[in-house]
Design an enzyme around this catalytic site. Structure first.
Site, PDB file in Angstrom:
ATOM      1  N   GLY A   1      68.106 -17.074  54.827  1.00  0.00           N
ATOM      2  CA  GLY A   1      67.613 -17.563  56.252  1.00  0.00           C
ATOM      3  C   GLY A   1      66.588 -16.896  56.535  1.00  0.00           C
ATOM      4  O   GLY A   1      65.773 -15.666  56.633  1.00  0.00           O
TER       5      GLY A   1
ATOM      6  N   ARG B   1      66.238 -20.165  48.944  1.00  0.00           N
ATOM      7  CA  ARG B   1      67.815 -20.071  47.640  1.00  0.00           C
ATOM      8  C   ARG B   1      67.398 -20.184  46.825  1.00  0.00           C
ATOM      9  O   ARG B   1      66.355 -21.133  46.526  1.00  0.00           O
ATOM     10  CB  ARG B   1      69.081 -20.252  49.278  1.00  0.00           C
ATOM     11  CG  ARG B   1      69.369 -19.455  50.031  1.00  0.00           C
ATOM     12  CD  ARG B   1      70.920 -20.039  50.505  1.00  0.00           C
ATOM     13  NE  ARG B   1      71.074 -19.229  51.644  1.00  0.00           N
ATOM     14  CZ  ARG B   1      70.417 -19.807  52.922  1.00  0.00           C
ATOM     15  NH1 ARG B   1      70.474 -21.106  53.326  1.00  0.00           N
ATOM     16  NH2 ARG B   1      70.824 -19.226  54.051  1.00  0.00           N
TER      17      ARG B   1
ATOM     18  N   ASP C   1      72.954  -9.942  52.963  1.00  0.00           N
ATOM     19  CA  ASP C   1      73.219  -9.981  51.971  1.00  0.00           C
ATOM     20  C   ASP C   1      73.244 -10.225  50.166  1.00  0.00           C
ATOM     21  O   ASP C   1      73.245  -9.298  49.418  1.00  0.00           O
ATOM     22  CB  ASP C   1      74.490  -9.873  52.626  1.00  0.00           C
ATOM     23  CG  ASP C   1      76.206  -9.609  51.851  1.00  0.00           C
ATOM     24  OD1 ASP C   1      76.346  -8.008  52.833  1.00  0.00           O
ATOM     25  OD2 ASP C   1      76.738  -9.340  50.997  1.00  0.00           O
TER      26      ASP C   1
ATOM     27  N   THR D   1      68.908 -11.231  59.486  1.00  0.00           N
ATOM     28  CA  THR D   1      69.537 -12.006  60.320  1.00  0.00           C
ATOM     29  C   THR D   1      69.746 -12.208  61.304  1.00  0.00           C
ATOM     30  O   THR D   1      70.261 -11.402  62.105  1.00  0.00           O
ATOM     31  CB  THR D   1      70.956 -12.014  59.108  1.00  0.00           C
ATOM     32  OG1 THR D   1      71.696 -13.177  59.628  1.00  0.00           O
ATOM     33  CG2 THR D   1      71.428 -10.850  59.064  1.00  0.00           C
TER      34      THR D   1
ATOM     35  N   ASP E   1      73.048 -13.440  62.422  1.00  0.00           N
ATOM     36  CA  ASP E   1      73.854 -13.094  62.774  1.00  0.00           C
ATOM     37  C   ASP E   1      74.295 -11.363  63.788  1.00  0.00           C
ATOM     38  O   ASP E   1      75.329 -11.200  63.422  1.00  0.00           O
ATOM     39  CB  ASP E   1      74.705 -13.807  61.566  1.00  0.00           C
ATOM     40  CG  ASP E   1      73.926 -15.368  61.474  1.00  0.00           C
ATOM     41  OD1 ASP E   1      74.119 -15.949  62.336  1.00  0.00           O
ATOM     42  OD2 ASP E   1      74.469 -15.603  60.161  1.00  0.00           O
TER      43      ASP E   1
ATOM     44  N   ASP F   1      75.593  -9.447  61.093  1.00  0.00           N
ATOM     45  CA  ASP F   1      76.700  -8.845  60.383  1.00  0.00           C
ATOM     46  C   ASP F   1      76.475  -8.730  58.946  1.00  0.00           C
ATOM     47  O   ASP F   1      77.257  -8.554  57.940  1.00  0.00           O
ATOM     48  CB  ASP F   1      77.149 -10.517  60.283  1.00  0.00           C
ATOM     49  CG  ASP F   1      76.147 -11.254  59.223  1.00  0.00           C
ATOM     50  OD1 ASP F   1      75.582 -11.401  58.931  1.00  0.00           O
ATOM     51  OD2 ASP F   1      77.008 -12.764  58.964  1.00  0.00           O
TER      52      ASP F   1
ATOM     53  N   ARG G   1      78.132 -17.084  62.403  1.00  0.00           N
ATOM     54  CA  ARG G   1      78.724 -17.249  60.984  1.00  0.00           C
ATOM     55  C   ARG G   1      80.560 -16.837  61.656  1.00  0.00           C
ATOM     56  O   ARG G   1      80.881 -17.224  62.402  1.00  0.00           O
ATOM     57  CB  ARG G   1      78.493 -16.756  59.854  1.00  0.00           C
ATOM     58  CG  ARG G   1      77.563 -17.618  58.704  1.00  0.00           C
ATOM     59  CD  ARG G   1      77.124 -16.676  57.357  1.00  0.00           C
ATOM     60  NE  ARG G   1      76.511 -16.197  57.886  1.00  0.00           N
ATOM     61  CZ  ARG G   1      75.899 -15.805  56.546  1.00  0.00           C
ATOM     62  NH1 ARG G   1      75.309 -15.922  55.216  1.00  0.00           N
ATOM     63  NH2 ARG G   1      75.655 -14.730  56.714  1.00  0.00           N
TER      64      ARG G   1
HETATM   65  P1  ADP Z   1      70.992 -14.445  52.656  1.00  0.00           P
HETATM   66  O1  ADP Z   1      70.566 -13.022  51.696  1.00  0.00           O
HETATM   67  O2  ADP Z   1      70.895 -14.397  53.745  1.00  0.00           O
HETATM   68  O3  ADP Z   1      72.440 -13.451  52.057  1.00  0.00           O
HETATM   69  P2  ADP Z   1      72.034 -15.907  49.805  1.00  0.00           P
HETATM   70  O4  ADP Z   1      73.479 -15.102  50.207  1.00  0.00           O
HETATM   71  O5  ADP Z   1      71.910 -17.407  50.302  1.00  0.00           O
HETATM   72  O6  ADP Z   1      71.225 -15.416  51.540  1.00  0.00           O
HETATM   73  O7  ADP Z   1      70.928 -15.443  49.593  1.00  0.00           O
HETATM   74  C1  ADP Z   1      69.984 -15.337  49.214  1.00  0.00           C
HETATM   75  C2  ADP Z   1      69.401 -15.860  47.474  1.00  0.00           C
HETATM   76  O8  ADP Z   1      69.374 -14.512  47.413  1.00  0.00           O
HETATM   77  C3  ADP Z   1      70.424 -16.541  46.445  1.00  0.00           C
HETATM   78  O9  ADP Z   1      69.851 -18.366  46.732  1.00  0.00           O
HETATM   79  C4  ADP Z   1      70.339 -16.539  45.318  1.00  0.00           C
HETATM   80  O10 ADP Z   1      68.904 -16.359  44.571  1.00  0.00           O
HETATM   81  C5  ADP Z   1      70.026 -14.743  45.270  1.00  0.00           C
HETATM   82  N1  ADP Z   1      71.274 -13.551  45.189  1.00  0.00           N
HETATM   83  C6  ADP Z   1      72.625 -13.968  45.691  1.00  0.00           C
HETATM   84  N2  ADP Z   1      73.342 -12.998  44.951  1.00  0.00           N
HETATM   85  C7  ADP Z   1      73.016 -12.931  44.232  1.00  0.00           C
HETATM   86  C8  ADP Z   1      73.978 -12.455  43.228  1.00  0.00           C
HETATM   87  N3  ADP Z   1      74.862 -11.994  42.740  1.00  0.00           N
HETATM   88  N4  ADP Z   1      72.702 -12.540  41.495  1.00  0.00           N
HETATM   89  C9  ADP Z   1      71.579 -12.786  41.836  1.00  0.00           C
HETATM   90  N5  ADP Z   1      70.758 -13.460  42.577  1.00  0.00           N
HETATM   91  C10 ADP Z   1      71.826 -13.331  43.862  1.00  0.00           C
END
Ligand code: ADP
Length: 317
Positions: free
Chosen positions: A11, A72, A103, A126, A128, A130, A172
């Site tokens: 995000g 993403r 995260d 973020t 949030d 969080d 969230r």
């Molecule tokens: P945020 O970083 O805000 O928590 P996401 O959880 O959507 O957002 O993660 C963002 C991107 O990070 C995902 O679209 C993916 O490309 C990558 N990602 C997340 N988890 C993994 C993982 N376990 N292994 C590889 N890439 C990951």
């Protein structure tokens, strides 16, 4: 000369552009060659990687969102595409990454580091607030200021019409935005996922207040509570006996011109991120705590639920 790149993942938040601008300036000051990766991990995979100049970042300080895009990426979850990303970085001779994200983004980076040795520093970003291990995430202050403006505007109309307004904030499963907005706007009710509630506990008191001349109520509710904002509004109408409306703030909370605090935090986060990469921190997240900035290992940050500050929660009871 060493090459270093920045990207945004997950995000977007207001404050990313000040971070990108300072990244270019501070890298050049440190004798590094800065690169911009467009559209997050998708850009790494598709080789959307460009050497940065001052011109690329001129005038972006005041803009919300991110001029290099965020994304993403399902493909980055697969090792074959991470290998492709590594080949692209090698072609540009880049072995250090600053990543503005959350995260999930940091977890992805950690895997990438273990497989291919690309050093990284994550900057928690973020609205949030969080992310575990850091008291502050980039974008939070701007979001709170946007919410403040919205609540102040809603208050005017609520008072004019004798209404209850239920204002839903993002977050969230984290009630931080709702709680801080409640404490700083003087709203009558705040509901957050961290605290169980029973609306009937407020009914008598609210009805008494109406009898005593209260014209309106503001209720700030976090998106993660057990009921949706419409149900809370119906309770005001049917149980308390006051006309009600719902205002879901939604994505306006993510945008807007970055606050001074977020611009300054962007500056500091980036300084620490680059200094860490040039020092001994090959795989870390730069966190802001009561002790100042600290580099944390990915395992301390990713995959944990961040508890909401008990001091803030205590103000609700
Ligand atoms: P945020 O970083 O805000 O928590 P996401 O959880 O959507 O957002 O993660 C963002 C991107 O990070 C995902 O679209 C993916 O490309 C990558 N990602 C997340 N988890 C993994 C993982 N376990 N292994 C590889 N890439 C990951």
């Amino acid at each position: 000369m060493k090459n270093i790149a920045i990207l945004c993942s997950g995000g977007d938040v207001s404050g990313m552009n000040p971070a990108i601008k300072h990244f270019v300036e501070y890298s050049l000051k440190k004798g590094l060659i800065p690169y911009l990766v467009y559209d997050g991990y998708e850009g790494l995979i598709d080789n959307n990687i460009k050497k940065a100049t001052y011109n690329d970042v001129a005038g972006i300080m005041i803009r919300g969102g991110t001029v290099i895009g965020s994304a993403r990426s399902k493909r980055f979850m697969q090792s074959e595409f991470r290998a492709q990303a590594k080949r692209n970085l090698d072609a540009h001779n880049i072995d250090m990454l600053v990543v503005l994200g959350g995260d999930g983004s940091f977890r992805g980076l950690h895997t990438f580091y273990k497989e291919h040795g690309i050093k990284f520093c994550g900057v928690p970003s973020t609205i949030d607030n969080d992310i575990n291990g850091t008291d502050y995430c980039l974008g939070v202050d701007t979001a709170l200021n946007i919410i403040k403006v919205a609540i102040d505007a809603v208050r005017d109309t609520a008072a004019s019409f004798r209404r209850a307004f239920v204002i839903e904030t993002m977050g969230r499963d984290c009630g931080y935005l709702a709680l801080v907005s409640h404490l700083t706007s003087g709203s009558e009710l705040c509901l957050i996922p961290e605290l169980p509630y029973n609306l009937q506990d407020y009914k008598e008191e609210f009805q008494k207040q109406i009898k005593n001349g209260r014209r309106y109520f503001l209720a700030i509710v976090s998106e993660g509570i057990k009921q949706d904002a419409q149900e809370i509004a119906e309770w005001f109408e049917n149980e308390v006996g006051i006309e009600s409306r719902v205002s879901v703030l939604g994505h306006i909370q993510r945008g807007g011109n970055p606050s001074i605090y977020d611009r300054l935090m962007a500056y500091k986060f980036v300084n620490y991120a680059i200094d860490g990469l040039l020092g001994e921190h090959d795989e870390s997240v730069i966190c802001y705590t009561k002790q100042g900035f600290v580099y944390r290992a990915i395992d301390e940050v990713a995959g944990h639920i961040k508890p909401l500050d008990p001091e803030l929660i205590s103000y609700l009871s």
